[in-house]
Design a protein around this motif. Structure first.
Motif, PDB file in Angstrom:
ATOM      1  N   SER A 128     -12.815  26.820  29.745  1.00  0.00           N
ATOM      2  CA  SER A 128     -14.877  26.932  29.931  1.00  0.00           C
ATOM      3  C   SER A 128     -15.822  26.808  29.528  1.00  0.00           C
ATOM      4  CB  SER A 128     -14.887  28.779  30.752  1.00  0.00           C
ATOM      5  OG  SER A 128     -16.225  28.957  31.445  1.00  0.00           O
ATOM      6  N   ARG A 129     -15.756  27.674  28.004  1.00  0.00           N
ATOM      7  CA  ARG A 129     -17.159  27.615  27.022  1.00  0.00           C
ATOM      8  C   ARG A 129     -16.076  28.050  25.797  1.00  0.00           C
ATOM      9  NH1 ARG A 129     -19.704  32.364  28.755  1.00  0.00           N
ATOM     10  NH2 ARG A 129     -18.703  34.159  27.467  1.00  0.00           N
ATOM     11  N   VAL A 130     -17.247  27.629  24.755  1.00  0.00           N
ATOM     12  CA  VAL A 130     -16.772  28.118  22.946  1.00  0.00           C
ATOM     13  C   VAL A 130     -17.969  27.861  22.660  1.00  0.00           C
ATOM     14  CG1 VAL A 130     -16.193  27.320  20.771  1.00  0.00           C
ATOM     15  CG2 VAL A 130     -14.860  25.753  22.883  1.00  0.00           C
ATOM     16  N   ASP A 131     -17.845  29.587  22.505  1.00  0.00           N
ATOM     17  CA  ASP A 131     -19.637  30.412  21.700  1.00  0.00           C
ATOM     18  C   ASP A 131     -19.849  30.003  20.480  1.00  0.00           C
ATOM     19  OD1 ASP A 131     -17.973  31.545  20.029  1.00  0.00           O
ATOM     20  OD2 ASP A 131     -18.429  33.514  21.611  1.00  0.00           O
ATOM     21  N   ALA A 132     -21.194  30.354  19.710  1.00  0.00           N
ATOM     22  CA  ALA A 132     -21.126  29.617  18.128  1.00  0.00           C
ATOM     23  C   ALA A 132     -20.496  30.375  16.844  1.00  0.00           C
ATOM     24  CB  ALA A 132     -22.650  30.106  18.028  1.00  0.00           C
ATOM     25  N   ASP A 133     -19.862  30.891  17.908  1.00  0.00           N
ATOM     26  CA  ASP A 133     -18.697  32.196  16.158  1.00  0.00           C
ATOM     27  C   ASP A 133     -17.288  31.337  16.653  1.00  0.00           C
ATOM     28  OD1 ASP A 133     -20.591  33.598  15.806  1.00  0.00           O
ATOM     29  OD2 ASP A 133     -20.178  34.761  16.867  1.00  0.00           O
ATOM     30  N   GLY A 134     -17.201  30.490  17.304  1.00  0.00           N
ATOM     31  CA  GLY A 134     -15.664  29.492  17.524  1.00  0.00           C
ATOM     32  C   GLY A 134     -14.755  30.513  18.293  1.00  0.00           C
TER      33      GLY A 134
END
Length: 95
Positions: free
Chosen positions: A39-45
């Motif tokens: 669904s998503r990958v945030d800035a922290d991985g």
């Protein structure tokens, strides 16, 4: 121009991070196989995966799979991406 070039750098970085994660992870729970889609990958991985029935979990490149919301068991919990790939539970899109 500066905004445009910083946007391209961010897109390239995001594409590289997303490339580290499989598109689908399949997990067995109570005799049923569930498909978790990236669904998503945030800035922290940290990648978030979700099923059409709204079950969700997270995993990082170096971490292990964890459930979000209700604490359920299943064949994915506690496994790394490498272990999910080795067991045939992680699936990539062909290019």
């Amino acid at each position: 121009m500066l905004v445009f070039s910083s946007s391209l750098v961010a897109q390239a970085h995001s594409a590289q991070i997303a490339g580290d994660f499989p598109f689908i992870i399949t997990c067995e729970y109570k005799g049923m196989t569930h498909a978790f889609y990236l669904s998503r990958v945030d800035a922290d991985g940290l990648a978030t995966y979700i099923t059409p029935s709204r079950r969700a979990g997270t995993i990082s490149v170096e971490g292990t799979a964890k459930a979000l919301g209700e604490s359920i068991g299943g064949s994915c919990l506690g496994k790394t991406i490498q272990e999910l790939r080795a067991s045939g539970q992680a699936h990539d899109l062909s290019r």
